[in-house]
Design a protein around this motif. Structure first.
Motif, mmCIF file in Angstrom:
data_model
loop_
_atom_site.group_PDB
_atom_site.id
_atom_site.type_symbol
_atom_site.label_atom_id
_atom_site.label_comp_id
_atom_site.label_asym_id
_atom_site.label_seq_id
_atom_site.Cartn_x
_atom_site.Cartn_y
_atom_site.Cartn_z
ATOM 1 N N GLY A 68 0.790 -1.227 0.000
ATOM 2 C CA GLY A 68 0.000 0.000 0.000
ATOM 3 C C GLY A 68 0.816 1.269 0.000
ATOM 4 N N VAL A 69 2.107 1.171 -0.265
ATOM 5 C CA VAL A 69 2.954 2.369 -0.284
ATOM 6 C C VAL A 69 2.582 3.264 -1.459
ATOM 7 N N CYS A 70 2.431 2.699 -2.647
ATOM 8 C CA CYS A 70 2.050 3.493 -3.818
ATOM 9 C C CYS A 70 0.657 4.092 -3.642
ATOM 10 N N ALA A 71 -0.254 3.358 -3.009
ATOM 11 C CA ALA A 71 -1.596 3.892 -2.748
ATOM 12 C C ALA A 71 -1.529 5.070 -1.788
ATOM 13 N N GLY A 72 -0.681 4.970 -0.783
ATOM 14 C CA GLY A 72 -0.506 6.084 0.143
ATOM 15 C C GLY A 72 0.086 7.303 -0.540
ATOM 16 N N LEU A 73 1.063 7.075 -1.425
ATOM 17 C CA LEU A 73 1.651 8.188 -2.170
ATOM 18 C C LEU A 73 0.630 8.837 -3.097
ATOM 19 N N SER A 74 -0.223 8.028 -3.714
ATOM 20 C CA SER A 74 -1.247 8.601 -4.601
ATOM 21 C C SER A 74 -2.245 9.441 -3.815
ATOM 22 N N ASP A 75 -2.582 9.014 -2.601
ATOM 23 C CA ASP A 75 -3.467 9.827 -1.764
ATOM 24 C C ASP A 75 -2.798 11.130 -1.351
ATOM 25 N N TYR A 76 -1.541 11.045 -0.985
ATOM 26 C CA TYR A 76 -0.823 12.209 -0.488
ATOM 27 C C TYR A 76 -0.630 13.267 -1.576
ATOM 28 N N ARG A 111 2.016 3.855 -9.705
ATOM 29 C CA ARG A 111 2.607 2.535 -9.921
ATOM 30 C C ARG A 111 3.490 2.515 -11.168
ATOM 31 N N ILE A 112 3.037 3.157 -12.229
ATOM 32 C CA ILE A 112 3.831 3.203 -13.457
ATOM 33 C C ILE A 112 5.129 3.971 -13.221
ATOM 34 N N ILE A 113 5.047 5.083 -12.504
ATOM 35 C CA ILE A 113 6.251 5.863 -12.202
ATOM 36 C C ILE A 113 7.234 5.032 -11.381
ATOM 37 N N PHE A 114 6.722 4.303 -10.388
ATOM 38 C CA PHE A 114 7.609 3.493 -9.551
ATOM 39 C C PHE A 114 8.265 2.376 -10.350
ATOM 40 N N VAL A 115 7.488 1.652 -11.129
ATOM 41 C CA VAL A 115 8.049 0.551 -11.924
ATOM 42 C C VAL A 115 9.049 1.094 -12.943
ATOM 43 N N SER A 116 8.738 2.236 -13.552
ATOM 44 C CA SER A 116 9.679 2.840 -14.499
ATOM 45 C C SER A 116 10.968 3.244 -13.802
ATOM 46 N N ALA A 117 10.845 3.791 -12.613
ATOM 47 C CA ALA A 117 12.042 4.184 -11.868
ATOM 48 C C ALA A 117 12.885 2.969 -11.513
ATOM 49 N N VAL A 118 12.247 1.875 -11.152
ATOM 50 C CA VAL A 118 12.990 0.653 -10.820
ATOM 51 C C VAL A 118 13.698 0.113 -12.053
ATOM 52 N N LEU A 119 13.017 0.094 -13.188
ATOM 53 C CA LEU A 119 13.598 -0.502 -14.388
ATOM 54 C C LEU A 119 14.626 0.402 -15.069
#
Length: 133
Positions: A18-26, A35-43
């Motif tokens: 739920g970290v990405c969900a919390g960031l989207s709320d914030y 989620r797309i931003i996080f996965v792109s950053a990881v890759l």
């Protein structure tokens, strides 16, 4: 905005923690975009850095309190509609918001018609006269 926003993780809407969900709320962004931003950053960049940051946020951030079923059903009709003006913002698109508003007004109009029908009926008049006695 006078309300203080807190960064909390939201396991109910999240896939892993739920970290990405919390960031989207914030940040008031759509969950899919975070989620797309996080996965792109990881890759595309240092993958282990973002994975470690995600795990750290998992342990550091507090859980968002789960809303009860009664609160969810009552707030769905009582809350004002959040209309998004940009694609990345959280909320309803304007067309959907107008459809929801039309549905709400139709329900209110139907209830008002039922009340008017009851108040103007002869049974209501007779009942009122009996209660006056």
């Amino acid at each position: 905005m006078s309300a203080k926003r807190e960064l909390l993780r939201d396991p109910q809407r999240g896939k892993i923690a739920g970290v990405c969900a919390g960031l989207s709320d914030y940040f008031n962004m759509e969950l899919w975009l975070v989620r797309i931003i996080f996965v792109s950053a990881v890759l595309l960049t240092g993958g282990p850095l973002f994975v470690v940051a995600y795990i750290a946020a998992w342990f550091i951030l507090d859980k968002k309190e789960p809303a009860t079923a009664q609160t969810k059903s009552s707030t769905k009709t009582d809350d004002p509609l959040e209309v998004k003006f940009k694609v990345w913002q959280k909320g309803e698109p304007p067309r959907r918001a107008l459809q929801d508003l039309k549905e709400r007004l139709t329900r209110v109009d139907t209830r008002l018609q039922d009340m008017e029908r009851h108040v103007t009926s002869s049974e209501f008049t007779v009942s009122r006269e009996i209660n006056k006695l």
